[in-house]
Design a protein around this motif. Structure first.
Motif, PDB file in Angstrom:
ATOM      1  N   ASP A 153      -3.600  10.611   8.048  1.00 58.00           N
ATOM      2  CA  ASP A 153      -4.507   9.585   8.033  1.00 58.00           C
ATOM      3  C   ASP A 153      -3.863   8.287   7.354  1.00 58.00           C
ATOM      4  O   ASP A 153      -4.053   7.272   7.733  1.00 58.00           O
ATOM      5  CB  ASP A 153      -5.843   9.962   7.016  1.00 58.00           C
ATOM      6  CG  ASP A 153      -6.631  10.962   7.700  1.00 58.00           C
ATOM      7  OD1 ASP A 153      -6.499  10.983   9.210  1.00 58.00           O
ATOM      8  OD2 ASP A 153      -7.352  11.590   7.267  1.00 58.00           O
ATOM      9  N   ARG A 154      -3.200   8.664   6.126  1.00 56.30           N
ATOM     10  CA  ARG A 154      -2.588   7.416   5.527  1.00 56.30           C
ATOM     11  C   ARG A 154      -1.395   6.723   6.445  1.00 56.30           C
ATOM     12  O   ARG A 154      -1.439   5.681   6.662  1.00 56.30           O
ATOM     13  CB  ARG A 154      -1.801   7.900   4.366  1.00 56.30           C
ATOM     14  CG  ARG A 154      -1.323   6.690   3.629  1.00 56.30           C
ATOM     15  CD  ARG A 154      -0.956   7.058   2.120  1.00 56.30           C
ATOM     16  NE  ARG A 154      -0.348   6.029   1.173  1.00 56.30           N
ATOM     17  CZ  ARG A 154      -0.184   6.273   0.123  1.00 56.30           C
ATOM     18  NH1 ARG A 154       0.184   7.407  -0.435  1.00 56.30           N
ATOM     19  NH2 ARG A 154       0.324   5.060  -0.626  1.00 56.30           N
ATOM     20  N   VAL A 155      -0.908   7.519   7.486  1.00 57.85           N
ATOM     21  CA  VAL A 155       0.303   7.019   8.202  1.00 57.85           C
ATOM     22  C   VAL A 155      -0.548   6.220   9.240  1.00 57.85           C
ATOM     23  O   VAL A 155       0.086   5.176   9.616  1.00 57.85           O
ATOM     24  CB  VAL A 155       1.152   8.148   8.777  1.00 57.85           C
ATOM     25  CG1 VAL A 155       1.844   7.597  10.100  1.00 57.85           C
ATOM     26  CG2 VAL A 155       2.055   8.854   7.870  1.00 57.85           C
TER      27      VAL A 155
ATOM     28  N   HIS B 199       7.774   3.088  11.576  1.00 57.53           N
ATOM     29  CA  HIS B 199       8.050   2.237  10.345  1.00 57.53           C
ATOM     30  C   HIS B 199       7.134   2.501   9.118  1.00 57.53           C
ATOM     31  O   HIS B 199       7.377   2.797   7.835  1.00 57.53           O
ATOM     32  CB  HIS B 199       7.631   0.877  10.658  1.00 57.53           C
ATOM     33  CG  HIS B 199       7.890  -0.359   9.836  1.00 57.53           C
ATOM     34  ND1 HIS B 199       7.522  -1.836  10.075  1.00 57.53           N
ATOM     35  CD2 HIS B 199       8.566  -0.344   8.613  1.00 57.53           C
ATOM     36  CE1 HIS B 199       8.135  -2.293   8.974  1.00 57.53           C
ATOM     37  NE2 HIS B 199       8.756  -1.570   7.992  1.00 57.53           N
ATOM     38  N   ALA B 200       5.896   3.072   9.235  1.00 64.33           N
ATOM     39  CA  ALA B 200       4.922   3.467   8.249  1.00 64.33           C
ATOM     40  C   ALA B 200       5.633   4.830   7.376  1.00 64.33           C
ATOM     41  O   ALA B 200       5.634   4.757   6.291  1.00 64.33           O
ATOM     42  CB  ALA B 200       3.624   3.807   8.771  1.00 64.33           C
TER      43      ALA B 200
ATOM     44  N   ALA C  82       0.876  -1.279   0.068  1.00 65.85           N
ATOM     45  CA  ALA C  82       0.097   0.005   0.009  1.00 65.85           C
ATOM     46  C   ALA C  82       0.931   1.366   0.156  1.00 65.85           C
ATOM     47  O   ALA C  82       0.575   2.399  -0.724  1.00 65.85           O
ATOM     48  CB  ALA C  82      -0.891  -0.105   1.076  1.00 65.85           C
ATOM     49  N   ALA C  83       2.083   1.265   0.675  1.00 65.31           N
ATOM     50  CA  ALA C  83       2.961   2.313   0.741  1.00 65.31           C
ATOM     51  C   ALA C  83       3.301   2.715  -0.459  1.00 65.31           C
ATOM     52  O   ALA C  83       3.671   4.151  -0.844  1.00 65.31           O
ATOM     53  CB  ALA C  83       4.134   2.086   1.493  1.00 65.31           C
TER      54      ALA C  83
ATOM     55  N   GLU D 261      -3.175   1.870  15.618  1.00 66.47           N
ATOM     56  CA  GLU D 261      -2.644   3.185  14.730  1.00 66.47           C
ATOM     57  C   GLU D 261      -1.927   4.119  15.232  1.00 66.47           C
ATOM     58  O   GLU D 261      -1.114   5.032  14.885  1.00 66.47           O
ATOM     59  CB  GLU D 261      -4.219   3.776  14.421  1.00 66.47           C
ATOM     60  CG  GLU D 261      -5.024   3.037  13.820  1.00 66.47           C
ATOM     61  CD  GLU D 261      -6.135   2.368  14.639  1.00 66.47           C
ATOM     62  OE1 GLU D 261      -5.664   1.758  15.317  1.00 66.47           O
ATOM     63  OE2 GLU D 261      -7.221   2.101  14.049  1.00 66.47           O
ATOM     64  N   ASP D 262      -1.731   4.228  16.812  1.00 62.98           N
ATOM     65  CA  ASP D 262      -1.232   5.143  17.650  1.00 62.98           C
ATOM     66  C   ASP D 262       0.036   4.648  18.089  1.00 62.98           C
ATOM     67  O   ASP D 262       0.946   5.354  18.813  1.00 62.98           O
ATOM     68  CB  ASP D 262      -1.902   5.694  18.666  1.00 62.98           C
ATOM     69  CG  ASP D 262      -3.116   6.469  18.230  1.00 62.98           C
ATOM     70  OD1 ASP D 262      -3.116   7.068  17.000  1.00 62.98           O
ATOM     71  OD2 ASP D 262      -4.308   6.222  18.944  1.00 62.98           O
ATOM     72  N   SER D 263       0.707   3.486  17.490  1.00 62.89           N
ATOM     73  CA  SER D 263       1.977   3.052  18.067  1.00 62.89           C
ATOM     74  C   SER D 263       3.044   3.612  17.371  1.00 62.89           C
ATOM     75  O   SER D 263       3.091   3.928  16.073  1.00 62.89           O
ATOM     76  CB  SER D 263       2.065   1.466  17.728  1.00 62.89           C
ATOM     77  OG  SER D 263       3.423   1.023  17.903  1.00 62.89           O
TER      78      SER D 263
END
Length: 580
Positions: free
Chosen positions: A547-549, A568-569, A518-519, A560-562
């Protein structure tokens, strides 16, 4: 080359989707979301737009029907646009609008460019517009027939031209073989038929009937059977008209008419009307004389010979025997004889026909063997190029040591055709069995991909095959559904990178669960459900920035909040942008 682009789809009441709009990038679009959120409805929707089977079970519970609408931008002169216009469609500012409706009862309707069209028209456009790939397509690639078709498609005219010639000879050979088999198999039946026809023709020839003879003999038999009555009536009538020599005092019609004529002739000069009547009476006298003469001749000529009557009845009996077997009357009998003679000629020519068909079959088998050899040679040459190209692609998909090859083989068959000194089985596509082999690492023997490839490796082989096709036979839009199943880590990154490169020459849409894939997308769409379990218009969102991150973080770690996942994202996105 400018290709068609699927710009957007609107999906209503399909599966879990209540009402959503999917806006696609002309490059690489990734569709993500939690399991069960409805990502695969994107694939299903596109399948419906392109003539796929309408399943009423897809209609959302409580809705009357499901509707999918799509907008495809068309370049000038695109063959798909030409076909659509032939079907009555109109382009909307250079775009083709497609609509498909499926009712809860199972009825389906299709519209193309504002016109109602058969669903089959949408299916005709599918091959030119979109290549759809999913897990079922991977299984399809395991079939040998699909692997041969893939090789033939890659080879192009190099195989298509000899294959067309081979196909023509193959169809002719099959037709000749069927006809020959029928003649040989039915030889006994045909011999019996010939004997029956020959017997019938001999029987008719022995009687030698003439056309209309049965009618003539019936009239003669009627006349001979009543000869005395006819002669008596003719004599009496003659006497009434011309008198009886044995009764000189008798009065006859001719005498009376002659008297009337003489009476009027004496005074005809005094009145033209009376003169005309005298002429008519004169004509009557002449007619009476003619009839009386014919009556006398009829009575004299009437044959009352009983031997003649017996001969007539005997002849009629012979003709009746024919009409009982071969027709309602002699005309029908003669027609049967003519048709049967033609059929007998055909049956008697079986030996010559068998000889001719056998010679033609043998010649066609030799010709087919030569064409099959040319087809095999063309496939061998294309297989080397195709395997090398797919192997190179696998190097870009984290399989640098993998090697792909093709095995092209034939099966011995004594009833087959001779190719290269061997008698081998043949079919409508030639004599070749084509199998794709994979050696995943050095030292590993090449094995059929059905046995030698894991799920992840098969996904990458399939993707490599499609990328190679894109270079030779481009399709405007590629849709991959979970093609990255069974893949992770570095391999997933390489798949994302290769899909991004493919998107430089075509539109690519990927339904994926891998953040590494997806990235690399130009646009990422998130499909998410509301609290009631449905996907609404706001449930398909274009993700940008933060939002994408967050979504990539969720895909990486489920959180989502790690901070680790976010880092990494961001790293994945940065690497993807740098690769672009």
């Amino acid at each position: 080359m400018v290709l068609s682009v699927l710009e957007e789809m609107r999906i209503r009441s399909l599966g879990v989707i209540d009402d959503a709009v999917v806006e696609l990038s002309p490059g690489f679009t990734a569709v993500t979301g939690e399991t069960g959120a409805g990502k695969t409805m994107v694939v299903t929707s596109l399948g419906l737009l392109l003539g796929g089977r309408a399943d009423p079970a897809l209609v959302r519970i409580g809705a009357k029907n499901a509707v999918v609408e799509g907008r495809i931008a068309m370049p000038d002169g695109a063959s798909a646009a030409v076909r659509a216009e032939e079907a009555g469609a109109e382009l909307d500012d250079g775009a083709l609008l497609i609509s498909r409706t499926v009712s809860a009862e199972g009825r389906s309707r299709a519209h193309l460019g504002g016109r109602s069209v058969p669903v089959g028209v949408l299916a005709e456009l599918a091959d030119e517009l979109v290549a759809v790939h999913g897990q079922t397509d991977q299984q399809g690639l395991l079939k040998l027939s699909r692997q041969r078709a893939a090789l033939d498609r890659y080879a192009g005219d190099a195989v298509a031209v000899p294959l067309a010639k081979y196909g023509e000879a193959y169809r002719r050979l099959r037709a000749v073989a069927v006809e020959l088999d029928e003649i040989v198999t039915r030889a006994r039946e045909r011999a019996q038929e010939a004997d029956l026809l020959r017997y019938g023709l001999d029987e008719i020839a022995g009687v030698e009937p003439r056309a209309g003879e049965d009618v003539e003999l019936a009239e003669e038999a009627e006349r001979l059977g009543h000869a005395e009555a006819l002669a008596s009536a003719a004599t009496a009538a003659h006497a009434a008209l011309a008198g009886n020599p044995e009764d000189p005092e008798g009065v006859d019609a001719s005498t009376l008419v002659a008297g009337a004529h003489r009476a009027l002739e004496a005074v005809r000069s005094h009145d033209p009307a009376l003169a005309a009547l005298a002429d008519r009476i004169g004509e009557i006298g002449i007619l009476l004389g003619d009839v009386a003469g014919e009556l006398a001749g009829y009575a004299d000529d009437l044959d009352a010979d009983p031997l003649r009557l017996a001969a007539v009845e005997e002849r009629r009996a012979a003709l009746t025997a024919l009409t009982r077997k071969y027709g309602e009357d002699i005309a029908s009998v003669l027609a049967w004889a003519e048709q049967s003679a033609q059929r007998l000629t055909e049956l008697d020519g079986d030996d010559e026909r068998i000889e001719g068909l056998t010679a033609e079959r043998d010649a066609l088998r030799v010709e087919l063997g030569g064409l099959a050899q040319a087809l095999t040679d063309a496939r061998q040459e294309a297989a080397e190029r195709f395997a090398a190209a797919v192997t190179a692609e696998l190097g870009s998909l984290a399989m640098p040591h993998a090697r792909v090859s093709f095995e092209i083989r034939q099966t011995e068959d004594p009833e087959g055709v001779e190719v290269g000194g061997r008698t081998v089985a043949y079919g409508p596509s030639g004599v070749d069995e084509v199998e794709l082999l994979l050696a995943p690492h050095p030292g590993a023997p090449p094995r059929p991909i059905a046995k030698g490839a894991s799920g992840g490796e098969l996904s990458r082989v399939m993707l490599a095959v499609e990328v190679v096709f894109a270079g030779t036979d481009p399709v405007p839009t590629y849709l991959f559904d979970e093609v990255d199943a069974g893949v992770g880590g570095k391999a997933a990154v390489e798949i994302g990178r290769r899909l991004a490169r493919l998107a430089r020459s075509a539109q690519v849409v990927v339904v994926t669960h891998l953040p590494q894939v997806a990235a690399f997308a130009d646009r990422q769409l998130l499909v998410e459900k509301t609290n009631d379990g449905s996907v609404t218009r706001s449930g398909v969102k274009v993700l940008e920035g933060e939002d994408r991150v967050r979504e990539l973080s969720r895909m990486l770690a489920g959180q989502e909040d790690s901070e680790t996942a976010r880092a990494h994202a961001e790293e994945l996105l940065a690497a993807a942008r740098a690769d672009a």
